[in-house]
Design a protein around this motif. Structure first.
Motif, PDB file in Angstrom:
ATOM      1  N   GLY A  96      -5.953  -6.586   3.624  1.00 51.66           N
ATOM      2  CA  GLY A  96      -4.980  -6.101   2.645  1.00 51.66           C
ATOM      3  C   GLY A  96      -3.898  -7.137   2.430  1.00 51.66           C
ATOM      4  N   LEU A  97      -3.041  -6.858   1.460  1.00 52.37           N
ATOM      5  CA  LEU A  97      -1.956  -7.784   1.128  1.00 52.37           C
ATOM      6  C   LEU A  97      -0.671  -7.376   1.840  1.00 52.37           C
ATOM      7  CD1 LEU A  97      -0.820 -10.130  -0.651  1.00 52.37           C
ATOM      8  CD2 LEU A  97      -0.111  -8.332  -2.271  1.00 52.37           C
ATOM      9  N   HIS A  98      -0.049  -8.334   2.525  1.00 52.91           N
ATOM     10  CA  HIS A  98       1.291  -8.123   3.081  1.00 52.91           C
ATOM     11  C   HIS A  98       2.265  -8.727   2.072  1.00 52.91           C
ATOM     12  CE1 HIS A  98       3.912  -6.830   6.143  1.00 52.91           C
ATOM     13  NE2 HIS A  98       4.160  -7.986   6.724  1.00 52.91           N
ATOM     14  N   LEU A  99       3.056  -7.887   1.469  1.00 52.98           N
ATOM     15  CA  LEU A  99       3.849  -8.294   0.298  1.00 52.98           C
ATOM     16  C   LEU A  99       5.332  -8.331   0.639  1.00 52.98           C
ATOM     17  CD1 LEU A  99       3.890  -8.835  -2.825  1.00 52.98           C
ATOM     18  CD2 LEU A  99       4.290  -6.380  -3.081  1.00 52.98           C
ATOM     19  N   ASP A 100       5.936  -9.488   0.413  1.00 48.55           N
ATOM     20  CA  ASP A 100       7.391  -9.615   0.563  1.00 48.55           C
ATOM     21  C   ASP A 100       8.020  -9.334  -0.797  1.00 48.55           C
ATOM     22  OD1 ASP A 100      10.012 -10.268   0.963  1.00 48.55           O
ATOM     23  OD2 ASP A 100       9.627 -12.256   1.819  1.00 48.55           O
ATOM     24  N   ALA A 101       8.444  -8.096  -0.992  1.00 49.23           N
ATOM     25  CA  ALA A 101       8.954  -7.694  -2.308  1.00 49.23           C
ATOM     26  C   ALA A 101      10.268  -8.393  -2.646  1.00 49.23           C
ATOM     27  CB  ALA A 101       9.132  -6.171  -2.349  1.00 49.23           C
ATOM     28  N   SER A 102      10.953  -8.945  -1.639  1.00 51.82           N
ATOM     29  CA  SER A 102      12.235  -9.614  -1.905  1.00 51.82           C
ATOM     30  C   SER A 102      12.040 -10.897  -2.720  1.00 51.82           C
ATOM     31  CB  SER A 102      12.963  -9.929  -0.596  1.00 51.82           C
ATOM     32  OG  SER A 102      12.338 -10.998   0.085  1.00 51.82           O
ATOM     33  N   LEU A 103      10.803 -11.349  -2.876  1.00 54.08           N
ATOM     34  CA  LEU A 103      10.524 -12.538  -3.686  1.00 54.08           C
ATOM     35  C   LEU A 103      10.579 -12.229  -5.180  1.00 54.08           C
ATOM     36  CD1 LEU A 103       7.523 -13.918  -1.608  1.00 54.08           C
ATOM     37  CD2 LEU A 103       9.836 -14.862  -1.691  1.00 54.08           C
ATOM     38  N   TYR A 104      10.654 -10.944  -5.512  1.00 48.25           N
ATOM     39  CA  TYR A 104      10.618 -10.521  -6.920  1.00 48.25           C
ATOM     40  C   TYR A 104      11.878  -9.725  -7.244  1.00 48.25           C
ATOM     41  CZ  TYR A 104       5.823 -11.889  -6.073  1.00 48.25           C
ATOM     42  OH  TYR A 104       4.717 -12.615  -5.713  1.00 48.25           O
ATOM     43  N   ALA A 109       8.318  -2.732 -11.930  1.00 45.31           N
ATOM     44  CA  ALA A 109       7.415  -3.520 -12.779  1.00 45.31           C
ATOM     45  C   ALA A 109       7.272  -4.938 -12.245  1.00 45.31           C
ATOM     46  CB  ALA A 109       7.936  -3.537 -14.213  1.00 45.31           C
ATOM     47  N   ALA A 110       8.374  -5.533 -11.824  1.00 46.56           N
ATOM     48  CA  ALA A 110       8.324  -6.905 -11.307  1.00 46.56           C
ATOM     49  C   ALA A 110       7.537  -6.953  -9.995  1.00 46.56           C
ATOM     50  CB  ALA A 110       9.732  -7.437 -11.099  1.00 46.56           C
ATOM     51  N   ILE A 111       7.749  -5.964  -9.140  1.00 46.77           N
ATOM     52  CA  ILE A 111       7.029  -5.932  -7.863  1.00 46.77           C
ATOM     53  C   ILE A 111       5.531  -5.715  -8.107  1.00 46.77           C
ATOM     54  CG2 ILE A 111       6.733  -4.617  -5.725  1.00 46.77           C
ATOM     55  CD1 ILE A 111       9.818  -4.167  -5.793  1.00 46.77           C
ATOM     56  N   ALA A 115       2.605  -8.165  -7.031  1.00 50.33           N
ATOM     57  CA  ALA A 115       1.533  -7.651  -6.174  1.00 50.33           C
ATOM     58  C   ALA A 115       0.167  -7.920  -6.789  1.00 50.33           C
ATOM     59  CB  ALA A 115       1.729  -6.153  -5.941  1.00 50.33           C
ATOM     60  N   ALA A 116       0.067  -7.725  -8.105  1.00 51.27           N
ATOM     61  CA  ALA A 116      -1.223  -7.945  -8.778  1.00 51.27           C
ATOM     62  C   ALA A 116      -1.650  -9.407  -8.654  1.00 51.27           C
ATOM     63  CB  ALA A 116      -1.112  -7.540 -10.244  1.00 51.27           C
ATOM     64  N   VAL A 143      10.398   2.504   1.108  1.00 50.34           N
ATOM     65  CA  VAL A 143       9.773   3.308   2.164  1.00 50.34           C
ATOM     66  C   VAL A 143       9.777   4.770   1.721  1.00 50.34           C
ATOM     67  CG1 VAL A 143       9.899   4.045   4.558  1.00 50.34           C
ATOM     68  CG2 VAL A 143      10.503   1.688   3.941  1.00 50.34           C
ATOM     69  N   GLY A 144       8.577   5.362   1.722  1.00 49.95           N
ATOM     70  CA  GLY A 144       8.473   6.773   1.368  1.00 49.95           C
ATOM     71  C   GLY A 144       8.302   7.024  -0.121  1.00 49.95           C
ATOM     72  N   ARG A 145       8.167   5.952  -0.914  1.00 52.97           N
ATOM     73  CA  ARG A 145       7.912   6.152  -2.339  1.00 52.97           C
ATOM     74  C   ARG A 145       6.479   6.642  -2.523  1.00 52.97           C
ATOM     75  NH1 ARG A 145       5.141   2.580  -5.183  1.00 52.97           N
ATOM     76  NH2 ARG A 145       6.290   2.551  -7.135  1.00 52.97           N
ATOM     77  N   THR A 146       6.195   7.163  -3.693  1.00 59.88           N
ATOM     78  CA  THR A 146       4.846   7.659  -3.968  1.00 59.88           C
ATOM     79  C   THR A 146       4.254   6.888  -5.138  1.00 59.88           C
ATOM     80  OG1 THR A 146       5.756   9.369  -5.401  1.00 59.88           O
ATOM     81  CG2 THR A 146       5.304   9.987  -3.117  1.00 59.88           C
ATOM     82  N   GLY A 147       2.944   6.979  -5.268  1.00 58.08           N
ATOM     83  CA  GLY A 147       2.258   6.355  -6.392  1.00 58.08           C
ATOM     84  C   GLY A 147       1.772   4.965  -6.056  1.00 58.08           C
ATOM     85  N   PRO A 148       0.723   4.520  -6.763  1.00 60.73           N
ATOM     86  CA  PRO A 148       0.136   3.207  -6.487  1.00 60.73           C
ATOM     87  C   PRO A 148       1.018   2.061  -6.936  1.00 60.73           C
ATOM     88  CG  PRO A 148      -0.940   4.242  -8.368  1.00 60.73           C
ATOM     89  CD  PRO A 148       0.031   5.244  -7.836  1.00 60.73           C
ATOM     90  N   ILE A 149       0.776   0.892  -6.355  1.00 58.55           N
ATOM     91  CA  ILE A 149       1.401  -0.362  -6.778  1.00 58.55           C
ATOM     92  C   ILE A 149       0.263  -1.291  -7.187  1.00 58.55           C
ATOM     93  CG2 ILE A 149       2.722  -2.381  -6.002  1.00 58.55           C
ATOM     94  CD1 ILE A 149       4.078  -0.449  -3.985  1.00 58.55           C
ATOM     95  N   ALA A 150       0.299  -1.748  -8.420  1.00 64.47           N
ATOM     96  CA  ALA A 150      -0.788  -2.586  -8.948  1.00 64.47           C
ATOM     97  C   ALA A 150      -2.152  -1.927  -8.671  1.00 64.47           C
ATOM     98  CB  ALA A 150      -0.719  -3.996  -8.349  1.00 64.47           C
ATOM     99  N   GLY A 151      -2.185  -0.598  -8.777  1.00 62.28           N
ATOM    100  CA  GLY A 151      -3.434   0.130  -8.603  1.00 62.28           C
ATOM    101  C   GLY A 151      -3.896   0.285  -7.171  1.00 62.28           C
TER     102      GLY A 151
END
Ligand code: ZN
Length: 240
Positions: A96-104, A109-111, A115-116, A143-151
């Motif tokens: 899987g992908l380990h994503l550093d969201a602080s880069l975006y 939408a940007a995250i 991620a994609a 943390v604790g959000r719902t719904g997919p990210i980039a599918g």
């Protein structure tokens, strides 16, 4: 025996098995069942994962390994790391992908776009479809959000950290409780166990990082010598 060693990890897996736990992935773990999700975030180097991945394979357990594509500490596309990731895949584990969201930019939408792009790169590298994302050091909002990210599913969705119990070895210790003491275990419910392979070398966290640093300096020294005629190997001790 040090808990944080390959032998300690083996004993921990055995303890879960004795308690009737079955290893499942993020896609098929049921909160109300004795299901154990084995998650590893590869923060420092994918190579550290191999001893644990081999133990899991001996137990016929499929774990999920999350790779940084834009990390500061390793290049997943360089040969040793790419070989380690290929070995994890060969052992049957999820990549899987380990994503550093602080880069975006801090918006969904940007995250998702980041991620994609990172998933696409990792899919090329690993030769597998990436179905799950874990955030590296996520801010509270993620943390604790719902719904997919980039599918894709993400490991900090509410269902994986609230409905399913969550336990982590952050900073090389069970600072928020040991996994077998988690309330999910006494209740016979599912648990997501996050471990970082770098801490499972049978030493203190600082000693593990010291050993890694020495290995990386030696590797850089050899790479400089291989690429630059003016470099004399063995100079690392001179530039402290
Ligand atoms: Zn991380």
């Amino acid at each position: 025996m040090n808990d944080f060693s390959p032998g300690g990890y083996r004993a921990l897996l055995e303890a879960f098995r004795v308690r009737g736990y079955e290893v499942r992935g993020f896609a098929d773990a049921e909160p109300s069942q004795r299901h154990l999700i084995l998650r590893h975030d590869l923060d420092i180097t994918p190579e550290a994962a191999l001893p644990l991945a081999q133990i899991e394979a001996e137990f016929s357990m499929r774990a999920s390994y999350f790779v940084l594509v834009r990390g500061e500490l390793y290049n997943a596309f360089a040969t040793p790391q790419a070989q380690a990731i290929a070995a994890l895949k060969t052992l049957g584990h999820e990549i899987g992908l380990h994503l550093d969201a602080s880069l975006y930019a801090d918006d969904d939408a940007a995250i998702a776009a980041g991620a994609a792009a990172e998933c696409a790169a990792l899919e090329v590298l690993a030769g597998v479809a990436v179905r799950t994302i874990s955030f590296h050091r996520p801010v509270a909002r993620l943390v604790g959000r719902t719904g997919p990210i980039a599918g894709r599913d993400n490991t900090y969705e509410a269902r994986f950290v609230t409905e399913i119990g969550y336990c982590s070895d952050s900073a090389g210790g069970w600072h928020r409780g040991r996994p077998l003491d988690h309330p999910a275990i006494s209740a016979g419910r599912a648990l997501q166990l996050l471990t970082h392979p770098i801490w499972w070398r049978g030493t203190t966290p600082q000693a593990a990082l010291d050993a890694h640093l020495a290995d990386e300096v030696a590797r850089l020294d050899a790479a400089l010598a291989a690429n630059c005629k003016v470099h004399t190997p063995g100079r690392a001790r001179l530039v402290r």
